[in-house]
Design a protein around this motif. Sequence first.
Motif, PDB file in Angstrom:
ATOM      1  N   SER A 104      35.085  -9.827   4.267  1.00 16.79           N
ATOM      2  CA  SER A 104      36.247 -10.289   5.033  1.00 16.79           C
ATOM      3  C   SER A 104      37.142  -9.122   5.441  1.00 16.79           C
ATOM      4  O   SER A 104      37.692  -9.127   6.551  1.00 16.79           O
ATOM      5  N   ALA A 105      37.274  -8.102   4.578  1.00 21.89           N
ATOM      6  CA  ALA A 105      38.056  -6.920   4.960  1.00 21.89           C
ATOM      7  C   ALA A 105      37.369  -6.164   6.097  1.00 21.89           C
ATOM      8  O   ALA A 105      38.033  -5.673   7.013  1.00 21.89           O
ATOM      9  N   ALA A 106      36.046  -6.082   6.033  1.00 26.61           N
ATOM     10  CA  ALA A 106      35.311  -5.403   7.104  1.00 26.61           C
ATOM     11  C   ALA A 106      35.430  -6.159   8.422  1.00 26.61           C
ATOM     12  O   ALA A 106      35.639  -5.554   9.480  1.00 26.61           O
ATOM     13  N   LEU A 107      35.322  -7.472   8.382  1.00 24.22           N
ATOM     14  CA  LEU A 107      35.430  -8.272   9.605  1.00 24.22           C
ATOM     15  C   LEU A 107      36.826  -8.204  10.210  1.00 24.22           C
ATOM     16  O   LEU A 107      36.985  -8.230  11.430  1.00 24.22           O
ATOM     17  N   GLU A 108      37.826  -8.113   9.349  1.00 28.04           N
ATOM     18  CA  GLU A 108      39.205  -8.066   9.838  1.00 28.04           C
ATOM     19  C   GLU A 108      39.474  -6.813  10.662  1.00 28.04           C
ATOM     20  O   GLU A 108      40.261  -6.835  11.597  1.00 28.04           O
ATOM     21  N   HIS A 109      38.811  -5.707  10.324  1.00 27.73           N
ATOM     22  CA  HIS A 109      39.078  -4.436  10.988  1.00 27.73           C
ATOM     23  C   HIS A 109      37.940  -3.965  11.900  1.00 27.73           C
ATOM     24  O   HIS A 109      37.897  -2.799  12.276  1.00 27.73           O
ATOM     25  N   LYS A 124      39.200  -1.843   0.989  1.00 29.44           N
ATOM     26  CA  LYS A 124      40.643  -1.975   0.798  1.00 29.44           C
ATOM     27  C   LYS A 124      40.959  -2.941  -0.340  1.00 29.44           C
ATOM     28  O   LYS A 124      41.779  -2.653  -1.197  1.00 29.44           O
ATOM     29  N   LEU A 125      40.311  -4.092  -0.351  1.00 30.87           N
ATOM     30  CA  LEU A 125      40.555  -5.076  -1.401  1.00 30.87           C
ATOM     31  C   LEU A 125      39.755  -4.801  -2.660  1.00 30.87           C
ATOM     32  O   LEU A 125      40.203  -5.100  -3.761  1.00 30.87           O
ATOM     33  N   THR A 126      38.583  -4.238  -2.509  1.00 35.26           N
ATOM     34  CA  THR A 126      37.683  -4.094  -3.655  1.00 35.26           C
ATOM     35  C   THR A 126      37.664  -2.691  -4.240  1.00 35.26           C
ATOM     36  O   THR A 126      37.016  -2.468  -5.253  1.00 35.26           O
ATOM     37  N   GLY A 127      38.360  -1.763  -3.630  1.00 40.05           N
ATOM     38  CA  GLY A 127      38.348  -0.385  -4.121  1.00 40.05           C
ATOM     39  C   GLY A 127      38.837  -0.259  -5.547  1.00 40.05           C
ATOM     40  O   GLY A 127      38.270   0.485  -6.354  1.00 40.05           O
ATOM     41  N   VAL A 129      38.670  -2.511  -7.868  1.00 39.54           N
ATOM     42  CA  VAL A 129      37.653  -3.087  -8.753  1.00 39.54           C
ATOM     43  C   VAL A 129      36.524  -2.084  -8.982  1.00 39.54           C
ATOM     44  O   VAL A 129      36.062  -1.895 -10.109  1.00 39.54           O
ATOM     45  N   ILE A 130      36.097  -1.432  -7.922  1.00 38.61           N
ATOM     46  CA  ILE A 130      35.030  -0.436  -8.045  1.00 38.61           C
ATOM     47  C   ILE A 130      35.501   0.737  -8.897  1.00 38.61           C
ATOM     48  O   ILE A 130      34.784   1.192  -9.791  1.00 38.61           O
ATOM     49  N   ALA A 131      36.701   1.227  -8.648  1.00 36.08           N
ATOM     50  CA  ALA A 131      37.229   2.350  -9.427  1.00 36.08           C
ATOM     51  C   ALA A 131      37.350   1.980 -10.903  1.00 36.08           C
ATOM     52  O   ALA A 131      36.981   2.768 -11.783  1.00 36.08           O
ATOM     53  N   PHE A 132      37.852   0.789 -11.193  1.00 36.15           N
ATOM     54  CA  PHE A 132      37.975   0.355 -12.580  1.00 36.15           C
ATOM     55  C   PHE A 132      36.602   0.208 -13.222  1.00 36.15           C
ATOM     56  O   PHE A 132      36.413   0.587 -14.386  1.00 36.15           O
ATOM     57  N   GLY A 133      35.648  -0.317 -12.490  1.00 37.68           N
ATOM     58  CA  GLY A 133      34.295  -0.475 -13.028  1.00 37.68           C
ATOM     59  C   GLY A 133      33.644   0.857 -13.338  1.00 37.68           C
ATOM     60  O   GLY A 133      33.023   1.029 -14.383  1.00 37.68           O
ATOM     61  N   VAL A 134      33.785   1.826 -12.437  1.00 39.64           N
ATOM     62  CA  VAL A 134      33.202   3.152 -12.660  1.00 39.64           C
ATOM     63  C   VAL A 134      33.881   3.836 -13.840  1.00 39.64           C
ATOM     64  O   VAL A 134      33.210   4.411 -14.712  1.00 39.64           O
ATOM     65  N   LEU A 135      35.190   3.768 -13.894  1.00 41.46           N
ATOM     66  CA  LEU A 135      35.919   4.383 -15.006  1.00 41.46           C
ATOM     67  C   LEU A 135      35.568   3.721 -16.330  1.00 41.46           C
ATOM     68  O   LEU A 135      35.340   4.410 -17.330  1.00 41.46           O
ATOM     69  N   SER A 136      35.485   2.409 -16.359  1.00 41.27           N
ATOM     70  CA  SER A 136      35.123   1.696 -17.582  1.00 41.27           C
ATOM     71  C   SER A 136      33.707   2.055 -18.022  1.00 41.27           C
ATOM     72  O   SER A 136      33.459   2.278 -19.217  1.00 41.27           O
ATOM     73  N   ALA A 137      32.781   2.124 -17.072  1.00 39.33           N
ATOM     74  CA  ALA A 137      31.409   2.492 -17.409  1.00 39.33           C
ATOM     75  C   ALA A 137      31.350   3.912 -17.959  1.00 39.33           C
ATOM     76  O   ALA A 137      30.610   4.190 -18.919  1.00 39.33           O
TER      77      ALA A 137
END
Length: 153
Positions: A104-109, A124-127, A129-137
């Motif tokens: 949805s973020a990609a379609l919006e822009h 934009k919305l999921t960054g 989540v990805i950063a937290f996932g990589v850091l947690s891993a």
Amino acid sequence: MATTTEKEQYQKNIQLYQPKRAVWRNGAKAFLIGGFICTLGQWLNNLYLTYLPFTEKEAMGPTLATLILLAALATGLGLYDKLGQFAGAGSLVPVTGFSNAMTSAALEHKSEGLVFGIGANMFKLTGAVIAFGVLSAYIVGLTRLLVKMLIQS
């Protein structure tokens, strides 16, 4: 300044005009739709295990990729938004919700172009989540390595 009894009376009066929340109904809808999405994922996993030469561990990748693809297509067609309005968190919690947020973020822009529109705003919305996932891993992997080294020495 309002006294405590006036504040309490105001709260009672305002409750008369606030809509009642259907917590049990919304929870049941979220449970059923989330369960359906997870059941679909399990069905796809069983399909891949039955018809393709995958182990259980190897079948998870194509299963997740298929769910992500289906959610992205449903988002592009406008169906996932309707599902999200009906199911609430039941459609957001599985991996399909993550796919919906990215798509949805990609379609919006998309009108801003492939690089500066879709590429720059897709995460934009999921960054976070990805950063937290990589850091947690990273932290879990480092902790596991240190514990393993301590046990061996």
